[in-house]
Design an enzyme around this catalytic site. Structure first.
Site, PDB file in Angstrom:
ATOM      1  CG  ASP A  72      21.093  52.398  53.387  1.00 26.70           C
ATOM      2  OD1 ASP A  72      20.598  52.484  54.535  1.00 26.70           O
ATOM      3  OD2 ASP A  72      22.150  52.966  53.074  1.00 26.70           O
ATOM      4  CG  PHE A 105      32.192  53.097  51.958  1.00 26.49           C
ATOM      5  CD1 PHE A 105      33.048  52.435  52.837  1.00 26.49           C
ATOM      6  CD2 PHE A 105      30.931  52.584  51.738  1.00 26.49           C
ATOM      7  CE1 PHE A 105      32.651  51.278  53.478  1.00 26.49           C
ATOM      8  CE2 PHE A 105      30.519  51.420  52.384  1.00 26.49           C
ATOM      9  CZ  PHE A 105      31.383  50.771  53.252  1.00 26.49           C
ATOM     10  N   GLY A 106      32.860  57.784  51.405  1.00 19.49           N
ATOM     11  CA  GLY A 106      33.486  58.882  50.686  1.00 19.49           C
ATOM     12  C   GLY A 106      32.570  60.078  50.682  1.00 19.49           C
ATOM     13  CE  LYS A 141      27.991  57.554  47.151  1.00 21.56           C
ATOM     14  NZ  LYS A 141      27.205  56.390  47.570  1.00 21.56           N
ATOM     15  N   GLY A 153      27.679  66.177  50.278  1.00 23.76           N
ATOM     16  CA  GLY A 153      27.412  65.297  51.409  1.00 23.76           C
ATOM     17  C   GLY A 153      28.614  64.422  51.703  1.00 23.76           C
ATOM     18  N   GLY A 158      29.439  60.662  53.123  1.00 28.73           N
ATOM     19  CA  GLY A 158      28.781  59.398  53.414  1.00 28.73           C
ATOM     20  C   GLY A 158      29.698  58.403  54.072  1.00 28.73           C
ATOM     21  CB  VAL A 163      28.282  63.119  47.261  1.00 22.15           C
ATOM     22  CG1 VAL A 163      27.592  63.446  45.943  1.00 22.15           C
ATOM     23  CG2 VAL A 163      28.114  61.632  47.583  1.00 22.15           C
TER      24      VAL A 163
HETATM   25  P1  ADP Z   1      26.492  57.113  51.172  1.00 23.96           P
HETATM   26  O1  ADP Z   1      26.382  55.789  50.505  1.00 23.96           O
HETATM   27  O2  ADP Z   1      27.860  57.346  51.667  1.00 23.96           O
HETATM   28  O3  ADP Z   1      25.409  57.320  52.180  1.00 23.96           O
HETATM   29  P2  ADP Z   1      25.015  58.749  49.328  1.00 23.96           P
HETATM   30  O4  ADP Z   1      24.998  58.273  47.923  1.00 23.96           O
HETATM   31  O5  ADP Z   1      23.800  58.473  50.124  1.00 23.96           O
HETATM   32  O6  ADP Z   1      26.317  58.202  50.032  1.00 23.96           O
HETATM   33  O7  ADP Z   1      25.333  60.317  49.352  1.00 23.96           O
HETATM   34  C1  ADP Z   1      25.533  61.011  50.582  1.00 23.96           C
HETATM   35  C2  ADP Z   1      24.775  62.349  50.562  1.00 23.96           C
HETATM   36  O8  ADP Z   1      25.257  63.179  49.489  1.00 23.96           O
HETATM   37  C3  ADP Z   1      23.281  62.213  50.323  1.00 23.96           C
HETATM   38  O9  ADP Z   1      22.565  61.979  51.526  1.00 23.96           O
HETATM   39  C4  ADP Z   1      22.943  63.576  49.708  1.00 23.96           C
HETATM   40  O10 ADP Z   1      22.795  64.571  50.709  1.00 23.96           O
HETATM   41  C5  ADP Z   1      24.187  63.897  48.887  1.00 23.96           C
HETATM   42  N1  ADP Z   1      24.023  63.427  47.485  1.00 23.96           N
HETATM   43  C6  ADP Z   1      24.325  62.183  47.025  1.00 23.96           C
HETATM   44  N2  ADP Z   1      24.061  62.064  45.714  1.00 23.96           N
HETATM   45  C7  ADP Z   1      23.579  63.268  45.314  1.00 23.96           C
HETATM   46  C8  ADP Z   1      23.092  63.784  44.037  1.00 23.96           C
HETATM   47  N3  ADP Z   1      23.078  63.005  42.943  1.00 23.96           N
HETATM   48  N4  ADP Z   1      22.642  65.063  44.000  1.00 23.96           N
HETATM   49  C9  ADP Z   1      22.647  65.817  45.127  1.00 23.96           C
HETATM   50  N5  ADP Z   1      23.075  65.397  46.344  1.00 23.96           N
HETATM   51  C10 ADP Z   1      23.537  64.137  46.449  1.00 23.96           C
HETATM   52 MG    MG Z   2      25.420  54.133  50.605  1.00 25.45          MG
HETATM   53 MG    MG Z   3      23.397  57.410  51.759  1.00 26.65          MG
END
Ligand code: ADP
Ligand code: MG
Ligand code: MG
Length: 284
Positions: A139, A18-19, A36, A14, A16, A21
């Site tokens: 959030d 700031f970066g 992340k 994914g 997001g 994942v």
């Molecule tokens: P942001 O703070 O930038 O929104 P997130 O932590 O929500 O970042 O992660 C962005 C996306 O990455 C999530 O919506 C999900 O689709 C994927 N993702 C994040 N963490 C995980 C994880 N532990 N396992 C699988 N997918 C993940």
């Molecule tokens: Mg976030």
């Molecule tokens: Mg998120």
């Protein structure tokens, strides 16, 4: 760029705020994780407003995710530095996020009432744990709710709450900054600045939006609507007539999506509600 210390990157999960994942595997243990990647370049120069916001965001995320230990919350494994990133390795949720999961139920793009309830029940239990520990997520949305497995294998997926970048500790004091994502924000959060709000109650509102979105495949309040704010502060929404949903389900939704936070159901009231506890009529 591809230097992830003792992990090897397998793919991108994914992107997001700031970066991104990524999915990765530990080189010696073979354990699959999600990492992340937060660009280190965003941290400097010290003192600039952007870098201060970024620092606060990252430190909150790490602090909360490492202190919250619960099967329904994505576990943090380790934090390390690479030449380009601050990397946060966490438990990998192989079912992906609930936004993608809900959309994948085609042609309707929504979940059945039973599926939605199964997820909502877990959301409340995981969130209750956070709130008891004094942490509000601020959030909560489909994109920040992950599933431990994909739907194909038949078993019911376990929920994993993630993304504590906007979380607030010490929920006994009130907050007055509008954070989150507009379609999921409670009326009192949108109006923050004028008055303070209770972050736990605001989380509950977001859970109501999540429930609606799982059931109907869309949001009750549309940010594109010119009257978005007006409808939101009056909690004026409609439910699609062509989606069969039980009276009990509509009742809990009606009592959660209440504009006045003091009249909104609280965690205990939700967990005592008939829809939350009861079984559904066959075929509902
Ligand atoms: P942001 O703070 O930038 O929104 P997130 O932590 O929500 O970042 O992660 C962005 C996306 O990455 C999530 O919506 C999900 O689709 C994927 N993702 C994040 N963490 C995980 C994880 N532990 N396992 C699988 N997918 C993940
Ligand atoms: Mg976030
Ligand atoms: Mg998120």
């Amino acid at each position: 760029d591809s230097d992830l210390g003792h992990y090897t990157q397998l793919g991108v999960l994914g992107v997001g705020t700031f970066g991104r994942v990524v999915r990765a595997v530990h080189n010696t243990t073979g354990e699959e994780v999600a990492i992340k990647l937060l660009p280190r370049g965003n941290f400097g120069p010290v003192g600039s407003r952007q870098s201060e916001l970024y620092r606060r965001y990252v430190s909150r995320e790490i602090k909360h995710q490492s202190s919250l230990r619960h099967p329904l919350i994505v576990a943090l494994k380790e934090v390390f530095l690479t030449p380009s990133y601050l990397a946060i390795a966490m438990e990998y949720a192989r079912g992906g996020d609930l936004f993608t999961y809900t959309l994948s139920h085609q042609p309707s793009g929504r979940l059945s009432e039973q599926q939605a309830r199964w997820i909502f029940q877990q959301l409340m239990i995981g969130l209750d744990y956070c709130h008891q520990r004094g942490v509000a997520n601020r959030d909560l949305k489909l994109e920040n709710l992950l599933l431990d497995r994909d739907s194909q294998d038949g078993a019911r997926p376990l929920l994993k709450i993630c993304d504590f970048g906007y979380a607030k500790a010490d929920t006994n004091s009130s907050a007055n900054t509008a954070v989150g994502t507009p379609v999921y924000m409670a009326p009192e959060v949108i109006m923050a600045g004028k008055s303070k709000y209770d972050a736990k109650k605001a989380d509950i509102w977001s859970c109501g939006i999540i429930l609606y979105a799982m059931l109907f495949g869309k949001h009750p309040f549309d940010v594109e609507d010119r009257l978005f704010i007006r409808k939101l502060v009056l909690a004026r929404y409609t439910v699609p007539a062509d989606v069969p949903v039980s009276e009990d389900c509509l009742d809990i939704l009606r009592r959660v999506l209440v504009a006045n936070p003091s009249q909104r159901l609280n965690m205990d009231q939700i967990r005592a509600h008939r829809w939350f506890r009861g079984s559904l009529p066959p075929g509902a």
